[in-house]
Design a protein around this motif. Structure first.
Motif, mmCIF file in Angstrom:
data_model
loop_
_atom_site.group_PDB
_atom_site.id
_atom_site.type_symbol
_atom_site.label_atom_id
_atom_site.label_comp_id
_atom_site.label_asym_id
_atom_site.label_seq_id
_atom_site.Cartn_x
_atom_site.Cartn_y
_atom_site.Cartn_z
ATOM 1 N N ILE A 104 0.827 -1.209 0.000
ATOM 2 C CA ILE A 104 0.000 0.000 0.000
ATOM 3 C C ILE A 104 0.862 1.259 0.000
ATOM 4 C CG2 ILE A 104 -1.709 1.326 1.318
ATOM 5 C CD1 ILE A 104 -2.781 -1.396 2.310
ATOM 6 N N SER A 105 1.941 1.253 0.774
ATOM 7 C CA SER A 105 2.768 2.454 0.906
ATOM 8 C C SER A 105 3.754 2.628 -0.242
ATOM 9 C CB SER A 105 3.544 2.408 2.232
ATOM 10 O OG SER A 105 4.408 1.284 2.269
ATOM 11 N N TYR A 106 3.851 1.642 -1.119
ATOM 12 C CA TYR A 106 4.856 1.682 -2.191
ATOM 13 C C TYR A 106 4.707 2.915 -3.086
ATOM 14 C CZ TYR A 106 7.619 0.340 -6.265
ATOM 15 O OH TYR A 106 8.537 0.323 -7.280
ATOM 16 N N GLY A 107 3.473 3.265 -3.418
ATOM 17 C CA GLY A 107 3.271 4.341 -4.387
ATOM 18 C C GLY A 107 3.269 5.737 -3.815
ATOM 19 N N ILE A 108 3.384 5.868 -2.485
ATOM 20 C CA ILE A 108 3.337 7.204 -1.887
ATOM 21 C C ILE A 108 4.610 7.968 -2.189
ATOM 22 C CG2 ILE A 108 3.213 8.491 0.282
ATOM 23 C CD1 ILE A 108 1.492 6.301 1.407
ATOM 24 N N LYS A 109 4.435 9.183 -2.669
ATOM 25 C CA LYS A 109 5.584 10.021 -3.020
ATOM 26 C C LYS A 109 6.258 10.530 -1.753
ATOM 27 C CE LYS A 109 3.390 11.631 -7.288
ATOM 28 N NZ LYS A 109 2.115 10.960 -7.121
ATOM 29 N N ASN A 110 7.510 10.158 -1.583
ATOM 30 C CA ASN A 110 8.274 10.618 -0.419
ATOM 31 C C ASN A 110 9.746 10.472 -0.729
ATOM 32 O OD1 ASN A 110 9.185 11.420 2.037
ATOM 33 N ND2 ASN A 110 8.164 9.803 3.228
ATOM 34 N N ASP A 111 10.474 11.543 -0.633
ATOM 35 C CA ASP A 111 11.893 11.497 -0.950
ATOM 36 C C ASP A 111 12.701 10.795 0.129
ATOM 37 O OD1 ASP A 111 11.441 12.870 -3.281
ATOM 38 O OD2 ASP A 111 11.729 14.846 -2.335
ATOM 39 N N LYS A 112 12.153 10.727 1.348
ATOM 40 C CA LYS A 112 12.880 10.105 2.450
ATOM 41 C C LYS A 112 12.630 8.600 2.459
ATOM 42 C CE LYS A 112 12.474 14.284 5.271
ATOM 43 N NZ LYS A 112 11.988 14.835 6.538
ATOM 44 N N ASP A 113 13.527 7.895 3.130
ATOM 45 C CA ASP A 113 13.378 6.446 3.232
ATOM 46 C C ASP A 113 12.239 6.074 4.170
ATOM 47 O OD1 ASP A 113 15.467 5.956 1.491
ATOM 48 O OD2 ASP A 113 16.973 5.918 3.085
ATOM 49 N N SER A 114 12.005 6.902 5.193
ATOM 50 C CA SER A 114 10.970 6.592 6.163
ATOM 51 C C SER A 114 9.741 7.467 5.912
ATOM 52 C CB SER A 114 11.475 6.827 7.589
ATOM 53 O OG SER A 114 11.871 8.169 7.741
ATOM 54 N N LYS A 115 8.575 6.935 6.247
ATOM 55 C CA LYS A 115 7.333 7.666 6.060
ATOM 56 C C LYS A 115 7.123 8.655 7.205
ATOM 57 C CE LYS A 115 6.655 5.097 2.521
ATOM 58 N NZ LYS A 115 7.045 5.632 1.219
ATOM 59 N N THR A 116 6.480 9.773 6.905
ATOM 60 C CA THR A 116 6.177 10.747 7.946
ATOM 61 C C THR A 116 5.059 10.217 8.834
ATOM 62 O OG1 THR A 116 4.492 11.867 6.650
ATOM 63 C CG2 THR A 116 6.772 12.615 6.357
ATOM 64 N N LEU A 117 4.903 10.831 10.016
ATOM 65 C CA LEU A 117 3.875 10.407 10.951
ATOM 66 C C LEU A 117 2.489 10.569 10.346
ATOM 67 C CD1 LEU A 117 3.258 9.400 13.795
ATOM 68 C CD2 LEU A 117 3.182 11.789 14.562
ATOM 69 N N SER A 118 2.268 11.672 9.597
ATOM 70 C CA SER A 118 0.961 11.894 8.980
ATOM 71 C C SER A 118 0.663 10.833 7.927
ATOM 72 C CB SER A 118 0.900 13.291 8.349
ATOM 73 O OG SER A 118 1.832 13.409 7.311
ATOM 74 N N GLN A 119 1.717 10.396 7.192
ATOM 75 C CA GLN A 119 1.526 9.355 6.193
ATOM 76 C C GLN A 119 1.189 8.017 6.848
ATOM 77 O OE1 GLN A 119 5.253 9.862 4.091
ATOM 78 N NE2 GLN A 119 4.186 10.624 2.276
ATOM 79 N N ILE A 120 1.866 7.719 7.955
ATOM 80 C CA ILE A 120 1.595 6.468 8.672
ATOM 81 C C ILE A 120 0.163 6.475 9.199
ATOM 82 C CG2 ILE A 120 2.188 5.109 10.712
ATOM 83 C CD1 ILE A 120 5.099 6.070 10.316
ATOM 84 N N SER A 121 -0.281 7.609 9.742
ATOM 85 C CA SER A 121 -1.649 7.732 10.242
ATOM 86 C C SER A 121 -2.641 7.571 9.106
ATOM 87 C CB SER A 121 -1.832 9.092 10.919
ATOM 88 O OG SER A 121 -3.165 9.268 11.310
ATOM 89 N N SER A 122 -2.344 8.180 7.961
ATOM 90 C CA SER A 122 -3.219 8.086 6.797
ATOM 91 C C SER A 122 -3.321 6.650 6.300
ATOM 92 C CB SER A 122 -2.705 8.997 5.685
ATOM 93 O OG SER A 122 -3.515 8.897 4.548
ATOM 94 N N LEU A 123 -2.184 5.943 6.274
ATOM 95 C CA LEU A 123 -2.177 4.536 5.846
ATOM 96 C C LEU A 123 -3.006 3.679 6.788
ATOM 97 C CD1 LEU A 123 1.518 3.873 4.734
ATOM 98 C CD2 LEU A 123 -0.517 3.851 3.305
ATOM 99 N N THR A 124 -2.865 3.927 8.073
ATOM 100 C CA THR A 124 -3.632 3.164 9.069
ATOM 101 C C THR A 124 -5.128 3.389 8.871
ATOM 102 O OG1 THR A 124 -1.825 3.315 10.677
ATOM 103 C CG2 THR A 124 -4.012 2.801 11.534
ATOM 104 N N ASP A 125 -5.512 4.659 8.703
ATOM 105 C CA ASP A 125 -6.929 4.967 8.471
ATOM 106 C C ASP A 125 -7.438 4.275 7.212
ATOM 107 O OD1 ASP A 125 -6.969 6.531 10.697
ATOM 108 O OD2 ASP A 125 -6.729 8.436 9.633
#
Length: 355
Positions: A104-125
């Motif tokens: 699920i998280s593969y396609g999220i645009k993020n230049d960093k190796d780790s996901k931001t807290l807001s992205q993790i919360s969004s993925l969980t939701d």
């Protein structure tokens, strides 16, 4: 108040393979948060149309605009990865070596190796909404077909695309589960206000999923309208027969009625008095009763649990279908009285188009 924002505009799109016309000057629009069901028989051009919209195929001419940005024209051709389209395929297309969360998280645009807290919360939701949070650490081969489809949907929604394209997403699922999943998917799309082009060959699925339905045949749009209008007021006989079951009776117009071989019926038409028309009838318009002296007899029947669909041959030799309760168990060869009791005016056709 009606929403006039257009998330997708297709103008005069055409595609030819040699001398064969695949898409013939097609134009339509999708409003924001609208689900448009694209339906048509095999070879109608459905797959080619969605390939042109996504960028997998280059049309010969036309224009594709996504959220005010032109992605294809005579001078522009934006690659598929930059068109901001989410795609759900019928074969799910999950990465087998990745967990549900990783897929699920593969396609999220993020230049960093780790996901931001807001992205993790969004993925969980998103996983909770799609009913797959408890499967987050599993791999695709540990999931059922329905669970894989939920993951595929979540993966396509995670990057927050401007439009979502679903290409026959339920075709590989069992019929019972397919009905359950399409209810869940429609609920999710509406809750998230997702604009979606939903491709299917299943007419009932199109009627359920689509706010509007686009009927495609012979490379052209036959009708694009609300699901109720496509079913109740088809523009031509092809649409009438393709969306639901339909038969046609010959009739002669007299004021707001027409005489047919099985009785007089109220009609809705612009035809003149005395004009001959073809009257569209659905199985629920046709009532039958067992009798020794009928005007038709049962030639075949299809048991569908709560009801039967009977094929009746009239005395003239004309075949019509009738929907009847499951308690009306008529054997093949049974003589029946056939009546028209639609409860509403029937529509008429001449030369295969509505009149």
């Amino acid at each position: 108040m009606k929403n006039n924002i257009k998330d997708l505009i297709v103008n005069n799109l055409s595609l030819n393979f040699g001398s064969n016309t695949i898409i013939d000057n097609i134009s339509f629009e999708l409003e924001k948060s609208e689900i448009l069901a694209l339906v048509g028989p095999s070879g109608s051009g459905k797959t080619s149309l969605i390939r042109c919209i996504t960028g997998l195929e280059d049309p010969d001419k036309g224009q594709v605009i996504i959220s005010d940005s032109t992605v294809f024209s005579d001078t522009i051709n934006i690659p598929i990865e930059k068109r901001d389209i989410g795609i759900v395929f019928q074969d799910f297309a999950l990465f087998p070596h990745m967990t549900v969360t990783e897929n699920i998280s593969y396609g999220i645009k993020n230049d960093k190796d780790s996901k931001t807290l807001s992205q993790i919360s969004s993925l969980t939701d998103l996983m909770l909404m799609c009913g797959i949070y408890h499967l987050r650490d599993r791999y695709p081969d540990e999931l059922s077909g329905g669970e894989q489809q939920r993951v595929a949907l979540a993966r396509s929604l995670a990057p927050k695309p401007k439009i979502l394209l679903m290409d026959e997403p339920f075709s590989n699922l069992d019929p019972g589960f397919r009905m359950q999943l399409r209810m869940e998917v429609r609920r999710i799309l509406k809750y998230l206000n997702i604009t979606c082009l939903f491709v299917t060959h299943d007419q009932q699925e199109a009627l359920y999923m689509g706010d509007r339905i686009l009927v495609l045949s012979e490379s052209k749009i036959q009708q694009i309208d609300s699901n109720t209008n496509v079913f109740q007021n088809p523009k031509n006989e092809f649409v009438a027969e393709f969306i639901g079951l339909a038969d046609f009776l010959d009739g002669k117009v007299l004021n707001n009625y027409a005489e047919t071989e099985i009785g007089k019926v109220e009609i809705k038409t612009n035809a003149k008095n005395g004009e001959s028309v073809n009257i569209m009838i659905r199985p629920d318009d046709v009532h039958i009763n067992k009798t020794k002296k009928g005007n038709g007899f049962v030639v075949s029947r299809e048991y569908r649990g709560m009801y039967y669909i009977y094929n009746i041959k009239l005395n003239s030799g004309k075949l019509v279908k009738s929907l009847s309760s499951h308690i009306n168990d008529y054997n093949i060869g049974t003589k029946v009285d056939v009546e028209l009791k639609p409860g509403h005016p029937l529509i008429c056709f001449k030369d295969k188009v509505i009149i």
